[in-house]
Design a protein around this motif. Sequence first.
Motif, PDB file in Angstrom:
ATOM      1  N   PHE A   1      40.671 -20.739  -7.897  1.00 21.61           N
ATOM      2  CA  PHE A   1      40.156 -19.281  -7.625  1.00 21.61           C
ATOM      3  C   PHE A   1      40.164 -18.710  -9.009  1.00 21.61           C
ATOM      4  CE2 PHE A   1      40.214 -15.334  -5.453  1.00 21.61           C
ATOM      5  CZ  PHE A   1      39.069 -15.392  -4.377  1.00 21.61           C
ATOM      6  N   THR A   2      41.222 -18.939  -9.771  1.00 18.16           N
ATOM      7  CA  THR A   2      41.131 -18.414 -11.178  1.00 18.16           C
ATOM      8  C   THR A   2      40.137 -19.053 -12.086  1.00 18.16           C
ATOM      9  OG1 THR A   2      43.502 -18.261 -11.085  1.00 18.16           O
ATOM     10  CG2 THR A   2      42.602 -18.197 -13.372  1.00 18.16           C
ATOM     11  N   CYS A   3      39.704 -20.193 -11.904  1.00 20.79           N
ATOM     12  CA  CYS A   3      38.806 -20.780 -12.764  1.00 20.79           C
ATOM     13  C   CYS A   3      37.131 -20.150 -12.250  1.00 20.79           C
ATOM     14  CB  CYS A   3      38.627 -22.179 -12.520  1.00 20.79           C
ATOM     15  SG  CYS A   3      39.752 -23.208 -13.371  1.00 20.79           S
ATOM     16  N   HIS A   4      37.142 -19.957 -10.914  1.00 21.93           N
ATOM     17  CA  HIS A   4      36.021 -19.255 -10.323  1.00 21.93           C
ATOM     18  C   HIS A   4      35.734 -18.038 -11.021  1.00 21.93           C
ATOM     19  CE1 HIS A   4      32.552 -19.576  -7.548  1.00 21.93           C
ATOM     20  NE2 HIS A   4      33.102 -18.299  -7.237  1.00 21.93           N
ATOM     21  N   GLY A   5      36.796 -17.220 -10.978  1.00 20.36           N
ATOM     22  CA  GLY A   5      36.825 -15.795 -11.597  1.00 20.36           C
ATOM     23  C   GLY A   5      36.458 -15.806 -12.901  1.00 20.36           C
ATOM     24  N   ALA A   6      37.248 -16.841 -13.760  1.00 21.22           N
ATOM     25  CA  ALA A   6      37.000 -16.942 -15.314  1.00 21.22           C
ATOM     26  C   ALA A   6      35.500 -17.281 -15.673  1.00 21.22           C
ATOM     27  CB  ALA A   6      37.779 -17.833 -15.858  1.00 21.22           C
ATOM     28  N   ALA A   7      35.055 -18.330 -14.507  1.00 21.60           N
ATOM     29  CA  ALA A   7      33.516 -18.693 -14.978  1.00 21.60           C
ATOM     30  C   ALA A   7      32.197 -17.561 -14.892  1.00 21.60           C
ATOM     31  CB  ALA A   7      33.008 -19.736 -13.870  1.00 21.60           C
ATOM     32  N   SER A   8      32.826 -16.499 -13.619  1.00 24.08           N
ATOM     33  CA  SER A   8      31.983 -15.396 -13.477  1.00 24.08           C
ATOM     34  C   SER A   8      32.239 -14.434 -14.338  1.00 24.08           C
ATOM     35  CB  SER A   8      32.221 -15.008 -11.983  1.00 24.08           C
ATOM     36  OG  SER A   8      32.100 -15.611 -11.198  1.00 24.08           O
ATOM     37  N   LEU A   9      33.218 -14.110 -14.935  1.00 23.57           N
ATOM     38  CA  LEU A   9      33.897 -13.063 -15.905  1.00 23.57           C
ATOM     39  C   LEU A   9      33.375 -13.327 -17.186  1.00 23.57           C
ATOM     40  CD1 LEU A   9      37.345 -11.841 -14.755  1.00 23.57           C
ATOM     41  CD2 LEU A   9      34.924 -10.449 -14.559  1.00 23.57           C
ATOM     42  N   PHE A  10      33.557 -14.540 -17.811  1.00 19.16           N
ATOM     43  CA  PHE A  10      33.663 -14.918 -19.081  1.00 19.16           C
ATOM     44  C   PHE A  10      32.321 -15.990 -19.601  1.00 19.16           C
ATOM     45  CE2 PHE A  10      38.156 -14.108 -18.071  1.00 19.16           C
ATOM     46  CZ  PHE A  10      38.150 -12.688 -18.737  1.00 19.16           C
ATOM     47  N   GLY A  11      31.916 -16.392 -18.444  1.00 18.82           N
ATOM     48  CA  GLY A  11      30.968 -17.512 -18.820  1.00 18.82           C
ATOM     49  C   GLY A  11      31.447 -18.874 -19.080  1.00 18.82           C
ATOM     50  N   VAL A  12      32.758 -19.373 -18.897  1.00 20.42           N
ATOM     51  CA  VAL A  12      33.288 -20.477 -19.423  1.00 20.42           C
ATOM     52  C   VAL A  12      33.420 -21.404 -17.999  1.00 20.42           C
ATOM     53  CG1 VAL A  12      34.848 -19.312 -21.072  1.00 20.42           C
ATOM     54  CG2 VAL A  12      35.778 -19.571 -18.638  1.00 20.42           C
ATOM     55  N   LEU A  13      33.659 -22.397 -18.410  1.00 23.18           N
ATOM     56  CA  LEU A  13      33.863 -23.679 -17.324  1.00 23.18           C
ATOM     57  C   LEU A  13      32.520 -23.784 -16.570  1.00 23.18           C
ATOM     58  CD1 LEU A  13      37.306 -22.203 -16.032  1.00 23.18           C
ATOM     59  CD2 LEU A  13      37.048 -24.119 -17.647  1.00 23.18           C
ATOM     60  N   GLY A  14      31.652 -23.735 -17.024  1.00 20.74           N
ATOM     61  CA  GLY A  14      30.413 -24.031 -16.544  1.00 20.74           C
ATOM     62  C   GLY A  14      29.718 -22.599 -15.730  1.00 20.74           C
ATOM     63  N   GLY A  15      30.029 -21.612 -16.158  1.00 24.42           N
ATOM     64  CA  GLY A  15      29.910 -20.272 -15.550  1.00 24.42           C
ATOM     65  C   GLY A  15      28.297 -19.956 -15.517  1.00 24.42           C
ATOM     66  N   MET A  16      27.970 -19.162 -14.563  1.00 25.84           N
ATOM     67  CA  MET A  16      26.637 -19.018 -14.384  1.00 25.84           C
ATOM     68  C   MET A  16      26.079 -18.190 -15.371  1.00 25.84           C
ATOM     69  SD  MET A  16      26.839 -17.831 -10.205  1.00 25.84           S
ATOM     70  CE  MET A  16      28.122 -16.906 -10.412  1.00 25.84           C
TER      71      MET A  16
ATOM     72  N   ALA B   1      34.464  -8.727  -7.433  1.00 23.03           N
ATOM     73  CA  ALA B   1      34.687  -9.905  -6.864  1.00 23.03           C
ATOM     74  C   ALA B   1      35.357 -10.997  -8.023  1.00 23.03           C
ATOM     75  CB  ALA B   1      33.727 -10.455  -6.221  1.00 23.03           C
ATOM     76  N   ALA B   2      34.671 -11.117  -9.033  1.00 17.42           N
ATOM     77  CA  ALA B   2      35.450 -11.954 -10.207  1.00 17.42           C
ATOM     78  C   ALA B   2      36.654 -11.250 -10.765  1.00 17.42           C
ATOM     79  CB  ALA B   2      34.230 -11.730 -11.234  1.00 17.42           C
ATOM     80  N   VAL B   3      36.791 -10.153 -10.848  1.00 21.31           N
ATOM     81  CA  VAL B   3      37.978  -9.699 -11.227  1.00 21.31           C
ATOM     82  C   VAL B   3      39.418 -10.100 -10.236  1.00 21.31           C
ATOM     83  CG1 VAL B   3      39.471  -7.438 -11.706  1.00 21.31           C
ATOM     84  CG2 VAL B   3      37.332  -7.703 -12.827  1.00 21.31           C
ATOM     85  N   ILE B   4      38.963  -9.797  -8.902  1.00 20.68           N
ATOM     86  CA  ILE B   4      39.833 -10.340  -7.808  1.00 20.68           C
ATOM     87  C   ILE B   4      39.989 -11.898  -7.827  1.00 20.68           C
ATOM     88  CG2 ILE B   4      40.203 -10.515  -5.323  1.00 20.68           C
ATOM     89  CD1 ILE B   4      38.610  -7.756  -4.875  1.00 20.68           C
ATOM     90  N   GLN B   5      39.101 -12.584  -8.030  1.00 19.28           N
ATOM     91  CA  GLN B   5      39.183 -13.981  -8.121  1.00 19.28           C
ATOM     92  C   GLN B   5      40.075 -14.267  -9.476  1.00 19.28           C
ATOM     93  OE1 GLN B   5      35.157 -15.377  -8.471  1.00 19.28           O
ATOM     94  NE2 GLN B   5      34.709 -14.441  -6.444  1.00 19.28           N
ATOM     95  N   PHE B   6      39.817 -13.702 -10.432  1.00 16.71           N
ATOM     96  CA  PHE B   6      40.696 -14.184 -11.671  1.00 16.71           C
ATOM     97  C   PHE B   6      42.169 -13.359 -11.680  1.00 16.71           C
ATOM     98  CE2 PHE B   6      41.808 -13.510 -16.402  1.00 16.71           C
ATOM     99  CZ  PHE B   6      41.801 -14.829 -16.495  1.00 16.71           C
ATOM    100  N   VAL B   7      42.162 -12.226 -11.212  1.00 11.03           N
ATOM    101  CA  VAL B   7      43.663 -11.893 -11.284  1.00 11.03           C
ATOM    102  C   VAL B   7      44.419 -12.052 -10.055  1.00 11.03           C
ATOM    103  CG1 VAL B   7      45.032  -9.728 -11.264  1.00 11.03           C
ATOM    104  CG2 VAL B   7      43.189  -9.774 -12.686  1.00 11.03           C
ATOM    105  N   GLY B   8      43.902 -12.153  -9.064  1.00 18.43           N
ATOM    106  CA  GLY B   8      44.389 -12.773  -7.771  1.00 18.43           C
ATOM    107  C   GLY B   8      44.739 -14.218  -7.872  1.00 18.43           C
ATOM    108  N   GLY B   9      43.883 -15.080  -8.481  1.00 19.64           N
ATOM    109  CA  GLY B   9      44.135 -16.495  -8.642  1.00 19.64           C
ATOM    110  C   GLY B   9      45.177 -16.676  -9.504  1.00 19.64           C
ATOM    111  N   ILE B  10      45.443 -15.982 -10.653  1.00 21.60           N
ATOM    112  CA  ILE B  10      46.564 -16.005 -11.186  1.00 21.60           C
ATOM    113  C   ILE B  10      48.028 -15.636 -10.655  1.00 21.60           C
ATOM    114  CG2 ILE B  10      47.821 -14.962 -13.449  1.00 21.60           C
ATOM    115  CD1 ILE B  10      45.198 -14.788 -14.607  1.00 21.60           C
TER     116      ILE B  10
END
Length: 150
Positions: free
Chosen positions: A24-39, A54-63
């Motif tokens: 979930f953290t990786c999904h959020g990081a990809a959306s927020l920062f364009g890393v890890l194959g981000g869109m 949603a990306a903030v929830i994914q990143f922070v919640g995932g952590i």
Amino acid sequence: MHARLNQAQPYALGLFRIVIGLFFTCHGAASLFGVLGGMNGGSIPAGTWPGWYAAVIQFVGGILVTLGLGTRVAALICSGSMAYAYFKVHQPEALFPLQNGGEPSAVFCWAFLLLVFTGPGALALGRLFGRGATEHGEDRASEQAPPVTV
């Protein structure tokens, strides 16, 4: 064998929590920062509804879930965000997750909902701060619950 599996249950749950949280953290990081194959090779503009939130929830919640800090609350928020994503974004396209591309949202939603009810399992940093029951205290509480008869 059943006794050994029961002994390993808190550790299996802790590993499940860590893996789901990392994904979930990786999904959020990809959306927020364009890393890890981000869109789109970039990040979502800040404040854009609902994607950025949603990306903030994914990143922070995932952590938080990965580390086992406030696991139940973080998992509830993460589960709710994935339910929203499924019903608002995916379900209008088609009825079933396989047809509408909503499988990841549905799986994350149910995985986080499971963590809301089970707690973090073993290896959670929240236990170091003395909040909540100890690993064995949670097990004793569940053992004292009356059996469900059908």
